[in-house]
Design a protein around this motif. Structure first.
Motif, PDB file in Angstrom:
ATOM      1  N   GLY A 130      38.003  38.084  29.406  1.00 14.31           N
ATOM      2  CA  GLY A 130      36.396  36.973  29.906  1.00 14.31           C
ATOM      3  C   GLY A 130      35.719  36.814  29.204  1.00 14.31           C
ATOM      4  O   GLY A 130      34.408  36.396  29.227  1.00 14.31           O
ATOM      5  N   GLY A 131      35.395  38.285  28.186  1.00 10.39           N
ATOM      6  CA  GLY A 131      33.638  38.131  28.028  1.00 10.39           C
ATOM      7  C   GLY A 131      32.820  39.460  28.010  1.00 10.39           C
ATOM      8  O   GLY A 131      33.550  40.983  28.840  1.00 10.39           O
ATOM      9  N   LEU A 132      31.732  39.005  27.420  1.00  7.54           N
ATOM     10  CA  LEU A 132      31.213  40.249  27.411  1.00  7.54           C
ATOM     11  C   LEU A 132      29.822  40.952  27.946  1.00  7.54           C
ATOM     12  O   LEU A 132      28.883  39.582  27.133  1.00  7.54           O
ATOM     13  N   ALA A 158      37.132  38.890  38.552  1.00 11.90           N
ATOM     14  CA  ALA A 158      36.946  39.846  37.131  1.00 11.90           C
ATOM     15  C   ALA A 158      36.674  40.854  37.178  1.00 11.90           C
ATOM     16  O   ALA A 158      35.696  41.342  37.875  1.00 11.90           O
ATOM     17  N   THR A 159      37.451  41.899  36.697  1.00 11.72           N
ATOM     18  CA  THR A 159      37.365  43.337  36.739  1.00 11.72           C
ATOM     19  C   THR A 159      36.582  43.185  35.849  1.00 11.72           C
ATOM     20  O   THR A 159      36.665  43.233  34.702  1.00 11.72           O
ATOM     21  N   GLN A 160      35.165  44.537  36.386  1.00 13.12           N
ATOM     22  CA  GLN A 160      34.562  45.279  34.901  1.00 13.12           C
ATOM     23  C   GLN A 160      34.830  46.322  34.679  1.00 13.12           C
ATOM     24  O   GLN A 160      35.533  46.952  35.078  1.00 13.12           O
ATOM     25  N   ARG A 161      34.519  46.976  33.134  1.00 11.13           N
ATOM     26  CA  ARG A 161      34.876  48.151  32.554  1.00 11.13           C
ATOM     27  C   ARG A 161      34.101  48.286  31.309  1.00 11.13           C
ATOM     28  O   ARG A 161      33.529  47.181  30.904  1.00 11.13           O
ATOM     29  N   ASN A 208      34.887  43.776  44.979  1.00  8.89           N
ATOM     30  CA  ASN A 208      35.561  45.483  44.449  1.00  8.89           C
ATOM     31  C   ASN A 208      35.074  46.379  43.216  1.00  8.89           C
ATOM     32  O   ASN A 208      35.006  47.463  43.073  1.00  8.89           O
ATOM     33  N   GLN A 209      35.554  45.512  42.196  1.00  7.50           N
ATOM     34  CA  GLN A 209      35.865  45.699  40.822  1.00  7.50           C
ATOM     35  C   GLN A 209      34.548  46.165  40.112  1.00  7.50           C
ATOM     36  O   GLN A 209      34.704  45.403  39.110  1.00  7.50           O
ATOM     37  N   GLN A 210      33.928  46.703  41.198  1.00  8.87           N
ATOM     38  CA  GLN A 210      32.269  46.637  39.434  1.00  8.87           C
ATOM     39  C   GLN A 210      32.333  47.774  39.218  1.00  8.87           C
ATOM     40  O   GLN A 210      32.099  48.634  39.423  1.00  8.87           O
ATOM     41  N   CYS A 211      31.613  47.332  37.672  1.00 11.78           N
ATOM     42  CA  CYS A 211      32.124  48.180  37.020  1.00 11.78           C
ATOM     43  C   CYS A 211      30.883  48.014  35.537  1.00 11.78           C
ATOM     44  O   CYS A 211      31.713  47.427  34.417  1.00 11.78           O
ATOM     45  N   ARG A 212      29.765  48.325  35.496  1.00 11.69           N
ATOM     46  CA  ARG A 212      29.026  47.086  34.575  1.00 11.69           C
ATOM     47  C   ARG A 212      26.818  48.129  34.817  1.00 11.69           C
ATOM     48  O   ARG A 212      27.376  49.007  34.495  1.00 11.69           O
ATOM     49  N   ASP A 213      26.031  47.596  33.060  1.00  3.90           N
ATOM     50  CA  ASP A 213      25.212  47.837  33.103  1.00  3.90           C
ATOM     51  C   ASP A 213      25.623  49.075  32.285  1.00  3.90           C
ATOM     52  O   ASP A 213      24.493  50.383  32.686  1.00  3.90           O
TER      53      ASP A 213
END
Length: 406
Positions: A130-132, A158-161, A208-213
């Motif tokens: 989905g993108g960077l 979207a799920t962030q990883r 809920n699927q936050q994981c970034r920065d």
């Protein structure tokens, strides 16, 4: 704290080279290139290249998707200095309904940007299809590590990883053949913010699927790497979560910093807002300043003497982190500059730290047309954990007579 509040002029300097040059040698610096901290200096704005896709001579008349002038805003970004003295800037493009990718610019003087092209693309059909987003780069023994956020699709929820790619020249990037994210495919996925203090893995809410920065630094006292990242706390608000690693590709949850959460009994901006993000840690003389943004917080304008700002910080005399909220970290309040977010810091020389702030809204004082440009400001440290900011100038200071007018 009171910082420098110089209103941006409509035509404030925003110097950009429109296309990449062929020269690989850094230019020599003259006296006019010497950087100084100067409250009286006019702010210098760094912008991405301008496009004029419809050829009418006006690069600001965007009407997407028919006209895609102006090119990209600079929001979440990172700086890294190479061994030839170039400062490299990486940030995510605007996407425009397609997966975001990472753009690459460079500068020697921090006044002009040279466009070098695309650095990284999404991997179709994988964990980051989905993108960077939100690159962050460090160098270890001649190898550069780009940590970035990957999302699995473009739809809401979207799920962030967190992923990683490596390079030896800052131009050619390769994801290592590792995947630490269960149930996903594709190289480079190294961390999910799945911890007892976060909501990652809980499917009851689309957010809920936050994981970034990701922000990564070395912890000398404990001989480990630390990753600070944005997650959603179990109290329903954003939180800065922290993981540790010995090898930069295998990460383990360590704890969180309660001082970054929305807290009903908190101080300053803590009882309001609730979406902290974009962590960056400045370590100086035994003190650690954790800068973050809470874009949901109310904000004052440039005209207020001591404004509330969405950019805030916590601080500690150690890098100790634990699963109970890391009580050693205290909330310290607002940075002095409204209307900016996604702050990075350049350690320009041993005694000088420069904030790279992304203009995000009119509270900055910048006059339309609004673009997400970067403004550079010196950090001027005071007693305790306090600091103010001042504008960055170049060359010799102007004589007082020229500053006071006729």
């Amino acid at each position: 704290m009171i910082g420098t509040r110089t209103r941006f002029l409509p035509l404030a300097v925003a110097l950009v080279l429109w296309s990449a040059c062929d020269s690989s040698s850094p230019p020599s610096q003259s006296s006019s290139d010497q950087l100084r901290c100067d409250p009286n200096a006019e702010p210098i704005l760094l912008a991405s290249k301008l496009d004029d896709d419809d050829g009418d001579g006006y690069p600001f008349d965007e009407h997407f998707p028919e006209i895609d002038d102006e090119d990209d805003d600079i929001a979440d970004h990172t700086w890294i200095r190479d061994h030839q003295g170039w400062y490299h800037l990486f940030f995510q493009n605007e996407g425009r309904g397609k997966p975001n990718f990472i753009e690459h610019y460079r500068t020697r003087d921090l006044k002009t940007l040279e466009y070098l092209g695309h650095a990284m693309f999404a991997q179709p059909g994988t964990w980051d299809a989905g993108g960077l987003w939100a690159p962050h780069i460090i160098e270890v023994k001649g190898t550069y590590y780009m940590f970035y956020t990957g999302i699995d699709h473009l739809q809401p929820g979207a799920t962030q990883r967190i992923g990683v790619a490596v390079s030896t020249d800052l131009t050619h990037w390769t994801r290592p053949h590792v995947n630490r994210c269960p149930g996903t495919t594709g190289d480079g996925c190294i961390y999910e913010c799945r911890s007892s203090w976060t909501t990652f893995g809980d499917d009851s809410d689309v957010n809920n699927q936050q994981c970034r920065d990701a922000f990564v630094m070395y912890d000398d006292e404990n001989n480990r790497w630390l990753m600070f990242a944005t997650a959603r706390s179990t109290n329903g608000y954003g939180v800065i979560t922290v993981a540790y690693s010995d090898d930069l590709t295998t990460w383990h949850s360590l704890g969180y910093i309660d001082a970054t959460r929305r807290l009903a009994n908190g101080v300053g901006g803590q009882p309001t807002g609730g979406q902290c993000e974009n962590p960056f840690v400045v370590s100086r003389e035994g003190k650690n300043y954790l800068i973050f943004t809470d874009w949901q917080d109310p904000e004052d304008s440039l005209d207020v003497a001591t404004p509330r700002t969405i950019a805030q910080y916590a601080a500690s005399t150690s890098l100790d982190i634990d699963s109970l909220g890391s009580a050693g970290w205290s909330y310290e309040g607002y940075i002095p500059n409204p209307g900016v977010n996604a702050i990075e810091v350049i350690h320009y020389r041993p005694d000088l730290w420069i904030m790279s702030q992304s203009l995000s809204n009119p509270h900055s004082g910048y006059v339309k047309p609004i673009r997400r440009m970067l403004v550079l400001r010196c950090m001027d440290f005071g007693p305790g954990f306090s600091f103010t900011t001042s504008n960055v100038g170049f060359g010799d200071p102007l004589p007082p007579s020229s500053l006071s007018g006729p």
